[in-house]
Design an enzyme around this catalytic site. Structure first.
Site, PDB file in Angstrom:
ATOM      1  N   SER A 180      -1.177  -9.483   1.796  1.00 37.77           N
ATOM      2  CA  SER A 180      -0.752 -10.867   1.607  1.00 37.77           C
ATOM      3  C   SER A 180      -1.931 -11.793   1.939  1.00 37.77           C
ATOM      4  O   SER A 180      -2.969 -11.721   1.285  1.00 37.77           O
ATOM      5  CB  SER A 180       0.482 -11.159   2.468  1.00 37.77           C
ATOM      6  OG  SER A 180       1.126 -12.321   2.050  1.00 37.77           O
ATOM      7  N   ASP A 198       7.971  -9.689  -6.391  1.00 39.63           N
ATOM      8  CA  ASP A 198       7.479 -10.340  -5.185  1.00 39.63           C
ATOM      9  C   ASP A 198       7.544 -11.862  -5.332  1.00 39.63           C
ATOM     10  O   ASP A 198       6.865 -12.432  -6.181  1.00 39.63           O
ATOM     11  CB  ASP A 198       6.029  -9.899  -4.932  1.00 39.63           C
ATOM     12  CG  ASP A 198       5.501 -10.361  -3.585  1.00 39.63           C
ATOM     13  OD1 ASP A 198       6.128 -11.232  -2.946  1.00 39.63           O
ATOM     14  OD2 ASP A 198       4.439  -9.863  -3.176  1.00 39.63           O
ATOM     15  N   HIS A 213       7.533  -7.883  -2.000  1.00 41.09           N
ATOM     16  CA  HIS A 213       6.365  -8.101  -1.156  1.00 41.09           C
ATOM     17  C   HIS A 213       6.086  -6.933  -0.225  1.00 41.09           C
ATOM     18  O   HIS A 213       4.934  -6.655   0.090  1.00 41.09           O
ATOM     19  CB  HIS A 213       6.585  -9.379  -0.334  1.00 41.09           C
ATOM     20  CG  HIS A 213       5.345  -9.954   0.251  1.00 41.09           C
ATOM     21  ND1 HIS A 213       4.302 -10.430  -0.516  1.00 41.09           N
ATOM     22  CD2 HIS A 213       4.965 -10.149   1.539  1.00 41.09           C
ATOM     23  CE1 HIS A 213       3.356 -10.899   0.271  1.00 41.09           C
ATOM     24  NE2 HIS A 213       3.724 -10.729   1.521  1.00 41.09           N
TER      25      HIS A 213
END
Length: 709
Positions: free
Chosen positions: A550, A636, A671
């Site tokens: 991320s 995501d 995610h």
């Protein structure tokens, strides 16, 4: 260094997917930016149906598999090692909440948990009820995740939320714990905690709007159609998110709203949520605060007078008139506050080390710090749901000490060990060493680094080192324990965590010194840590593998652009690499709420040029890059799939090396990658196999320490 043309790739496809270029440009502040891979964003997102885009992602997945499949024996070996360190049939330590003891269990071979309870005064094994069966809920699904869950105050109902595609849009169901039947109440599209009213006849929740933002708090009365739900609060600022909580005595529901730098809290009675809310303190840019309430007194954790926060109190009659209880400190960063009947707990960090201190309501000078046996560790309060608390549940671990659950006996000060993480295949902490070093960054700042390695590691013959970092949102990467990590460490790797600016490891200023105009400190710190470890003889350039996800994936993208020769292998999970384009798109789920973290390039030219100067996608250039493995999730909502897809396409276009570049998109996940403890572990094994292969290791057996570069 093995590359795409090496022996290990002989069965792979001859050429990587060719990504079409379609000219696209935008002009902001008189500056035109071109983006030939803009087309990889499906205009129908979050629905992705464009056949050309889907075909491209599948082609990338084929390229990924063609290179990783020949290494399946290594992946299988790593997975077997990792799985062997996990107790398959395991249960948590029961937690008392009212009349019941609650716990969760993994059955042998199971991917998901089962949730149980029994009367607290019943003998062990009697009166046990299975209240939630995750394996049954997940059956037949490619993805499953349990979100919020909450038992009603009378103990008869369970509200819970599930996500079955990784989109983080949860569906709430309500189960009768006495009959085992589900109520007809079903609420799709939620994204929040679930907070029951005092009478157990309703609960408060939040819906995710079309942009995946929680801008509301709603009351659902059992038996009502959701169209009759009452909106208790609606947030007008598109950058703010609404969150929900319950005070210590469970008499007030907290409806909070905020972004990354500003908070506002209002409370409503838990027995009458539609009553006029009480605003604790109106929002003021840069002011962050959290609250709890005991016997009509509000306790406030606030940064109004000190960057490292202080604690103040106020009356419910005058909620914005605060009296200082604990002053802020340059040396002590207050991170948490928890109220109980007879004492309150303050959590914080001193010199980056966790602190847990009990305080007396009547005598502010009377404090009891809880001490732990190691010089470097991670400690926090655990699940303590009861207001009357005689034993405080704590969690503890270090890089060499497995996760431990303690009960702290408040009256005696005894620290009772309830459970130590069991490692079935065996673990001897004496074989390992851990240390904390301070590295001098280029601007003179001292950066902490936590390191674990085998005690018999010889850096001269085994220079391999894995360096992990994150560095954003004020999130601390704790030096905790990991069984998976041992598969690298036992093969001669040192494992290091760089506590870089952007996290709040060393206090709130540490976070501020890695955001907005100071963002590049984060990337520089990471590189400077790596170079210092090379200079100290712990590793060498090219023998360092790195990973991050991320915002940590953004870190990976920045440092491969700036210092590609340092890294022998790079793994970027769901990387936030298209920073400029994302921050220019206010329609995306996270963007407005992210401007306080990164800057608003739509309105601010300086923010535009700064973000452009470090955004990994914008800074891809013609140079050699190290081997890179990239992951993405089609569903995501945090880092959209096209960011890593575009980045890989642009890297392929410009890079001048023959090193491996592979992208795997999970077509049914979000995610966090695949769900289930074994599927997740397989992805870790895949990542480590890539690292070992690309760094040049060859041995795959359990007697590991002798691999050569």
């Amino acid at each position: 260094m093995t590359n795409e043309t090496g022996a290990h790739a002989q069965t792979a496809q001859a050429k990587p997917p060719q990504t079409r270029k379609k000219p696209h440009s935008e002009t902001h502040h008189g500056i035109t930016i071109s983006d030939d891979y803009h087309w990889l964003r499906d205009p129908g997102y979050p629905e992705v149906t464009d056949t050309e885009i889907l075909a491209h992602l599948e082609a990338e997945n084929g390229w990924f598999r063609s290179h990783m499949d020949p290494h399946q024996p290594l992946i299988d070996t790593l997975f077997a090692e990792m799985k062997g360190r996990i107790k398959e049939a395991d249960r948590s330590v029961p937690v008392k909440d009212g009349d019941w003891l609650y716990w969760v269990e993994f059955e042998e071979g199971a991917q998901y948990l089962k949730h149980y309870r029994r009367p607290h005064n019943a003998p062990e094994g009697e009166g046990v009820t299975l209240i939630l069966d995750e394996p049954a809920l997940a059956a037949g699904k490619d993805y499953f995740r349990l979100g919020a869950s909450s038992v009603s105050p009378d103990g008869t109902l369970l509200a819970y939320a599930i996500d079955d595609d990784g989109s983080e849009r949860f569906t709430v169901r309500v189960k009768n714990l006495i009959t085992g039947e589900h109520l007809p109440d079903t609420i799709p599209g939620t994204l929040s905690a679930l907070i029951w009213t005092s009478d157990s006849k309703a609960f408060v929740y939040s819906l995710a709007n079309a942009q995946w933002r929680t801008d509301n708090a709603r009351l659902h009365r059992l038996g009502d159609d959701t169209s009759q739900d009452v909106e208790l609060y609606h947030e007008e600022d598109e950058g703010f998110r609404v969150s929900l909580g319950l005070t210590a005595q469970e008499d007030w529901i907290v409806i909070a709203t905020g972004d990354h730098e500003t908070n506002e809290a209002r409370i409503v009675p838990a027995n009458d949520p539609t009553a006029k809310p009480i605003v604790i303190a109106p929002r003021k840019k840069g002011h962050e605060y959290d609250i709890d309430i005991r016997n009509g007194i509000i306790y406030v954790l606030t940064n109004d007078a000190h960057i490292n926060f202080r604690i103040a109190t106020a009356s419910l009659d005058t909620p914005d008139q605060w009296q200082e209880l604990i002053a802020g400190s340059d040396e002590y960063y207050i991170t948490g506050l928890e109220l109980f009947r007879d004492f309150y707990v303050v959590e914080g960090r001193r010199n980056g080390l966790d602190q847990i201190v009990l305080h007396d309501y009547a005598d502010p000078a009377k404090t009891v710090p809880i001490t732990f046996p190691e010089a470097s560790y991670v400690a926090s309060t655990g699940n303590n749901p009861e207001y009357i608390c005689e034993r405080l549940r704590l969690s503890y671990e270090s890089m060499v000490s497995p996760a431990t659950v303690f009960d702290y006996h408040v009256a005696s000060g005894e620290l009772e060990t309830l459970k130590v993480q069991e490692i079935p295949s065996g673990y001897d902490p004496a074989l390992y060493t851990t240390e904390r070093r301070m590295v001098t960054a280029r601007d003179g700042t001292q950066i902490p680094v936590s390191i674990m390695m085998r005690a018999d590691r010889d850096a001269a013959t085994q220079p391999q080192l894995h360096l992990y970092g994150y560095g954003a949102y004020g999130i601390t990467i704790d030096p905790g324990f990991s069984t998976s990590r041992l598969s690298l460490v036992d093969r001669g790797f040192a494992y290091a965590i760089a506590h870089i600016r952007g996290g709040d490891d060393m206090g709130r200023q540490w976070y501020l010194d890695g955001k907005l105009q100071a963002r590049t400190n984060t990337f520089n710190d990471f590189v400077d840590v790596a170079r210092a470890l090379v200079d100290d003889g712990l590793t060498k350039a090219g023998a360092i593998s790195i990973s991050g996800g991320s915002a940590g994936g953004e870190l990976m993208g920045a440092v491969v652009n700036s210092d590609p020769d340092l890294w022998g292998a790079v793994v970027a999970h769901v990387p936030f690499v298209d920073v400029l384009n994302t921050m220019l798109d206010a329609s995306l789920p996270l963007t407005p709420g992210e401007w306080p973290e990164w800057g608003n390039p739509i309105e601010d030219k300086n923010a535009f040029t700064l973000i452009q100067s470090y955004s990994p996608y914008d800074q891809v250039r013609a140079q050699d890059y190290p081997p890179i493995m990239v992951t993405a999730g089609l569903n995501d909502p945090r880092v959209t799939y096209w960011e890593p897809a575009k980045w890989v396409a642009k890297l392929r276009e410009h890079k001048t090396d023959t090193n491996l570049l592979i992208l795997k998109t999970n077509m049914g996940a979000g995610h966090g990658g695949k769900s289930g403890r074994w599927e997740s572990l397989k992805e870790t094994a895949e990542e480590f196999a890539f690292i070992l292969w690309q760094i040049g290791m060859r041995q795959v057996g359990p007697d590991l320490l002798r691999g050569q570069m």
